[in-house]
Scaffold this motif. Structure first.
Motif, PDB file in Angstrom:
ATOM      1  N   VAL A  98      54.364 -20.921 -19.451  1.00 44.21           N
ATOM      2  CA  VAL A  98      53.569 -21.783 -18.407  1.00 44.21           C
ATOM      3  C   VAL A  98      52.141 -21.012 -18.030  1.00 44.21           C
ATOM      4  CG1 VAL A  98      52.336 -23.979 -17.416  1.00 44.21           C
ATOM      5  CG2 VAL A  98      55.053 -23.571 -17.581  1.00 44.21           C
ATOM      6  N   GLN A  99      50.878 -21.458 -18.660  1.00 45.88           N
ATOM      7  CA  GLN A  99      49.372 -20.743 -17.479  1.00 45.88           C
ATOM      8  C   GLN A  99      48.546 -22.063 -17.417  1.00 45.88           C
ATOM      9  OE1 GLN A  99      47.946 -16.643 -19.550  1.00 45.88           O
ATOM     10  NE2 GLN A  99      49.484 -16.981 -21.040  1.00 45.88           N
ATOM     11  N   GLY A 100      47.836 -21.672 -16.217  1.00 42.07           N
ATOM     12  CA  GLY A 100      47.128 -22.781 -15.449  1.00 42.07           C
ATOM     13  C   GLY A 100      45.632 -22.171 -15.133  1.00 42.07           C
ATOM     14  N   PRO A 101      44.922 -22.247 -16.162  1.00 43.78           N
ATOM     15  CA  PRO A 101      43.166 -22.045 -15.972  1.00 43.78           C
ATOM     16  C   PRO A 101      42.792 -22.891 -16.168  1.00 43.78           C
ATOM     17  CG  PRO A 101      43.911 -21.449 -18.501  1.00 43.78           C
ATOM     18  CD  PRO A 101      45.614 -21.643 -17.784  1.00 43.78           C
ATOM     19  N   GLY A 102      43.537 -24.137 -16.734  1.00 44.82           N
ATOM     20  CA  GLY A 102      42.292 -25.484 -16.363  1.00 44.82           C
ATOM     21  C   GLY A 102      41.901 -26.236 -17.140  1.00 44.82           C
ATOM     22  N   SER A 103      41.951 -27.477 -18.114  1.00 45.12           N
ATOM     23  CA  SER A 103      42.323 -28.306 -18.794  1.00 45.12           C
ATOM     24  C   SER A 103      41.361 -28.097 -20.303  1.00 45.12           C
ATOM     25  CB  SER A 103      41.680 -30.237 -18.502  1.00 45.12           C
ATOM     26  OG  SER A 103      42.463 -30.433 -17.393  1.00 45.12           O
ATOM     27  N   SER A 104      39.693 -27.368 -19.735  1.00 44.24           N
ATOM     28  CA  SER A 104      38.897 -27.183 -20.854  1.00 44.24           C
ATOM     29  C   SER A 104      39.650 -26.037 -21.262  1.00 44.24           C
ATOM     30  CB  SER A 104      37.440 -27.038 -20.515  1.00 44.24           C
ATOM     31  OG  SER A 104      36.689 -27.820 -19.826  1.00 44.24           O
ATOM     32  N   ALA A 105      40.774 -25.225 -20.664  1.00 40.04           N
ATOM     33  CA  ALA A 105      40.977 -23.631 -21.436  1.00 40.04           C
ATOM     34  C   ALA A 105      42.639 -24.927 -22.411  1.00 40.04           C
ATOM     35  CB  ALA A 105      41.643 -23.392 -20.538  1.00 40.04           C
ATOM     36  N   GLY A 106      42.842 -25.294 -21.872  1.00 40.87           N
ATOM     37  CA  GLY A 106      44.214 -26.094 -22.322  1.00 40.87           C
ATOM     38  C   GLY A 106      43.143 -26.436 -24.095  1.00 40.87           C
ATOM     39  N   VAL A 107      42.206 -27.434 -23.888  1.00 39.01           N
ATOM     40  CA  VAL A 107      42.032 -28.068 -24.955  1.00 39.01           C
ATOM     41  C   VAL A 107      41.523 -27.070 -26.260  1.00 39.01           C
ATOM     42  CG1 VAL A 107      39.612 -29.633 -26.096  1.00 39.01           C
ATOM     43  CG2 VAL A 107      41.296 -29.638 -23.657  1.00 39.01           C
ATOM     44  N   LYS A 108      40.946 -26.189 -25.549  1.00 38.23           N
ATOM     45  CA  LYS A 108      40.597 -24.688 -26.208  1.00 38.23           C
ATOM     46  C   LYS A 108      41.720 -24.238 -27.007  1.00 38.23           C
ATOM     47  CE  LYS A 108      36.022 -23.850 -23.902  1.00 38.23           C
ATOM     48  NZ  LYS A 108      35.472 -23.575 -23.273  1.00 38.23           N
ATOM     49  N   ALA A 109      42.742 -23.926 -25.856  1.00 42.16           N
ATOM     50  CA  ALA A 109      43.759 -23.443 -26.878  1.00 42.16           C
ATOM     51  C   ALA A 109      44.900 -23.941 -27.708  1.00 42.16           C
ATOM     52  CB  ALA A 109      45.004 -23.269 -25.428  1.00 42.16           C
ATOM     53  N   ALA A 110      44.715 -25.356 -27.404  1.00 42.79           N
ATOM     54  CA  ALA A 110      45.552 -26.311 -28.883  1.00 42.79           C
ATOM     55  C   ALA A 110      44.423 -26.003 -29.884  1.00 42.79           C
ATOM     56  CB  ALA A 110      45.661 -27.567 -28.322  1.00 42.79           C
ATOM     57  N   LYS A 111      43.279 -26.091 -30.151  1.00 43.14           N
ATOM     58  CA  LYS A 111      41.997 -26.717 -30.990  1.00 43.14           C
ATOM     59  C   LYS A 111      42.413 -25.251 -31.765  1.00 43.14           C
ATOM     60  CE  LYS A 111      38.351 -29.063 -30.155  1.00 43.14           C
ATOM     61  NZ  LYS A 111      37.243 -29.317 -29.416  1.00 43.14           N
ATOM     62  N   SER A 112      42.015 -24.192 -31.191  1.00 40.85           N
ATOM     63  CA  SER A 112      42.490 -23.150 -31.659  1.00 40.85           C
ATOM     64  C   SER A 112      44.388 -22.410 -32.311  1.00 40.85           C
ATOM     65  CB  SER A 112      42.035 -22.023 -31.442  1.00 40.85           C
ATOM     66  OG  SER A 112      42.227 -21.327 -29.796  1.00 40.85           O
ATOM     67  N   ASN A 113      44.869 -22.910 -31.289  1.00 42.78           N
ATOM     68  CA  ASN A 113      46.534 -22.968 -31.899  1.00 42.78           C
ATOM     69  C   ASN A 113      46.802 -21.111 -30.986  1.00 42.78           C
ATOM     70  OD1 ASN A 113      47.327 -25.221 -33.365  1.00 42.78           O
ATOM     71  ND2 ASN A 113      45.812 -24.005 -34.848  1.00 42.78           N
ATOM     72  N   THR A 114      45.974 -21.012 -30.010  1.00 44.33           N
ATOM     73  CA  THR A 114      47.083 -19.795 -30.101  1.00 44.33           C
ATOM     74  C   THR A 114      46.927 -20.019 -28.538  1.00 44.33           C
ATOM     75  OG1 THR A 114      44.335 -19.703 -27.949  1.00 44.33           O
ATOM     76  CG2 THR A 114      43.938 -18.860 -29.847  1.00 44.33           C
TER      77      THR A 114
END
Length: 273
Positions: free
Chosen positions: A57-73
């Motif tokens: 688990v890493q918590g850089p922020g919600s915007s980063a979470g959306v990007k990570a999901a969209k890019s499958n990173t």
């Protein structure tokens, strides 16, 4: 000599096989610092029952979470706010795993016990600058906010109507004089160490170091979030794009189970059942 060589090969093979049998599959979850403590708890409990799985688990922020999901990173993104229209995609799935209130907090020594939504809005816009204007001491208010990538900030701005249009674009109306804290923990520490500070954090992270204010005469409690009377609340989302792999799918299903949702309640958040 030959016998010793064969024995050594068997031993090496045994070590290699044992190491492989102990190897863990990793499920990565990236995003909201508000969702992070709950996801860490989920991961720890799930791994005890499934030792072959490790939830990172890493918590850089919600915007980063959306990007990570969209890019499958990452296998899963985490967000502590509703998705913006600009973030939505047909293949991006958002599942609610819990709900949370946002507590408006002050130092325990602050004599103010409640504020209206209007007063909170004006404090964060920089229009109310002294505690005496809201029934407190004659001292300047130190408003503390979160960084712009924070889901807590995004939800708080939406609920408190702290957005304004500039050149046709919606931007934050929070005063640039407000101090910025990175994460719930940092903001809570700042408020706890300053008797004239005000901030907002996840209701599930409130402890004796800070005091949660009533908003519009309604206490910031789990029961009031559940019954809808406390309006400063938001969802905890997990996000993924397309079809997750088998191990992630099983973890997602478990997060909705009675066992996992009992953990949600135990941690001071609001279960979805």
């Amino acid at each position: 000599m030959k016998k010793n060589f064969i024995t050594a090969l068997v031993a090496i093979s045994s070590i290699t096989f044992t190491g492989a049998s102990l190897a863990q599959d990793t499920i990565s979850a990236v995003g909201s610092s508000s969702v992070t403590p709950l996801m860490e708890t989920f991961g720890e409990v799930y791994s005890k029952a499934h030792p072959e799985i490790f939830v990172e688990v890493q918590g850089p922020g919600s915007s980063a979470g959306v990007k990570a999901a969209k890019s499958n990173t990452a296998d899963l993104g985490m967000a502590s706010r509703e998705l913006k229209d600009s973030e939505k995609e047909p293949e991006l799935v958002a599942k609610v795993i819990a709900r949370d209130g946002i507590a408006v907090v002050v130092n325990p020594n602050n004599e103010v016990k409640e504020l209206t939504s209007q007063q909170i809005q004006e404090i964060y816009k920089g229009e109310i600058k002294n505690w005496k204007e809201v029934g407190g001491a004659d001292k300047p208010i130190v408003a503390i906010t979160r960084d712009t990538a924070s889901g807590t900030r995004g939800a708080f701005e939406d609920i408190m109507d702290l957005k304004q249009k500039v050149n046709g674009q919606k931007v934050s109306a929070i005063s640039q004089h407000a101090q910025v804290a990175n994460g719930n923990g940092a903001l809570k520490t700042s408020v706890a160490s300053n008797p004239y500070a005000i901030g907002y954090i996840s209701l599930g992270t409130v402890d004796q170091s800070v005091k949660a204010l009533a908003v519009d005469k309604t206490e910031a409690t789990i029961s009031n979030v559940k019954n809808g009377s406390y309006k400063v609340a938001r969802p905890f989302l997990v996000l993924y794009k397309g079809q997750p792999n088998a191990r992630t799918t099983e973890f997602l299903q478990w997060m909705e189970s009675k066992e996992a949702q009992q953990l949600v309640d135990e941690k001071g958040y609001i279960s979805i059942h």
